[in-house]
Design a protein around this motif. Sequence first.
Motif, PDB file in Angstrom:
ATOM      1  N   ALA A 142      52.325  49.489  32.835  1.00  0.00           N
ATOM      2  CA  ALA A 142      51.958  49.709  34.238  1.00  0.00           C
ATOM      3  C   ALA A 142      50.470  49.533  34.479  1.00  0.00           C
ATOM      4  CB  ALA A 142      52.391  51.112  34.672  1.00  0.00           C
ATOM      5  N   LEU A 143      49.664  49.578  33.420  1.00  0.00           N
ATOM      6  CA  LEU A 143      48.213  49.448  33.552  1.00  0.00           C
ATOM      7  C   LEU A 143      47.695  48.081  33.107  1.00  0.00           C
ATOM      8  CD1 LEU A 143      47.285  52.937  32.046  1.00  0.00           C
ATOM      9  CD2 LEU A 143      46.997  52.273  34.432  1.00  0.00           C
ATOM     10  N   ILE A 144      48.555  47.320  32.456  1.00  0.00           N
ATOM     11  CA  ILE A 144      48.114  46.073  31.842  1.00  0.00           C
ATOM     12  C   ILE A 144      47.691  45.020  32.866  1.00  0.00           C
ATOM     13  CG2 ILE A 144      48.973  44.056  30.610  1.00  0.00           C
ATOM     14  CD1 ILE A 144      48.210  46.107  28.728  1.00  0.00           C
ATOM     15  N   THR A 145      48.466  44.867  33.938  1.00  0.00           N
ATOM     16  CA  THR A 145      48.187  43.789  34.893  1.00  0.00           C
ATOM     17  C   THR A 145      46.782  43.879  35.455  1.00  0.00           C
ATOM     18  OG1 THR A 145      50.532  43.694  35.509  1.00  0.00           O
ATOM     19  CG2 THR A 145      48.961  42.660  37.005  1.00  0.00           C
ATOM     20  N   ARG A 162      40.882  42.380  35.452  1.00  0.00           N
ATOM     21  CA  ARG A 162      39.464  42.748  35.353  1.00  0.00           C
ATOM     22  C   ARG A 162      38.739  41.911  34.309  1.00  0.00           C
ATOM     23  NH1 ARG A 162      41.500  48.097  36.374  1.00  0.00           N
ATOM     24  NH2 ARG A 162      41.885  48.443  34.158  1.00  0.00           N
ATOM     25  N   ARG A 163      39.501  41.327  33.398  1.00  0.00           N
ATOM     26  CA  ARG A 163      38.921  40.535  32.304  1.00  0.00           C
ATOM     27  C   ARG A 163      39.098  39.031  32.543  1.00  0.00           C
ATOM     28  NH1 ARG A 163      38.273  44.498  28.359  1.00  0.00           N
ATOM     29  NH2 ARG A 163      39.260  46.430  29.067  1.00  0.00           N
ATOM     30  N   GLY A 164      39.637  38.681  33.711  1.00  0.00           N
ATOM     31  CA  GLY A 164      39.862  37.278  34.010  1.00  0.00           C
ATOM     32  C   GLY A 164      40.904  36.648  33.114  1.00  0.00           C
ATOM     33  N   TRP A 165      41.868  37.456  32.671  1.00  0.00           N
ATOM     34  CA  TRP A 165      42.868  37.021  31.698  1.00  0.00           C
ATOM     35  C   TRP A 165      44.244  37.023  32.348  1.00  0.00           C
ATOM     36  CZ3 TRP A 165      43.966  39.886  26.461  1.00  0.00           C
ATOM     37  CH2 TRP A 165      44.296  38.939  25.480  1.00  0.00           C
TER      38      TRP A 165
END
Length: 225
Positions: free
Chosen positions: A170-173, A178-181
């Motif tokens: 739930a936090l990964i997206t 935030r890391r441009g990934w």
Amino acid sequence: MVRKITFGLIWIGVLAYAFLLAPPEQPGTFELIKNLSIGQWEGINPLVIALFNIMGIWPLIYSAVVFIDGKGQKIPAWLFATVSFGVGAFALLPYLALREPNQQFIGKKNALLKLLDSRVTGFVLTIASVILVAFGLQGDWGNFVQQWQTNRFIHVMSLDFCLLCLLFSALITDDMARRGWKDLQLFRLIALIPLFGPLIYLCVRPPVLEVVQETIPNQEQTITK
């Protein structure tokens, strides 16, 4: 709103299950927790020892994401992450219910955030987890299942472990954004592999992109580093 309601209902549901439907509290539970905490492990199933210590690693895994995510939240993310060291997912579920989508890191990283954002932290946690899992596999599975069926502490701790495995996605997206990934295949991998999926993510994710806001008279300018 649907997301908030869903996490809120899950939180209420697991609390109700833990206190009303889980196996009863067993005599000697406090003594067991004390011995696990101070390293007096003689006579304790290695599976229980490993699970107990892994439940101390999970909050560090979540902290590596939640502390950074919290920079853009109105609620104190650090509070939920800190309390999770004691009660695991029972503290993180309210945060997931109350947080807002946040795909940008505003400001500079302090020493703590740099440590949590470092791949070295991911490697250290991964090594510790591998050692604990290898140690736990030497345990008695039959005895563990019996304790899981009869002991509230073991039962709820196991439930907490499963919840932490499921909730990390739930936090990964937002963290990836935030890391441009935007590697969706990696996201699926992380979501499917219990414990080691999140650890792999912490080991390979690029540093978070800092966004510094500079205010000029009559003009507001945002600079990304």
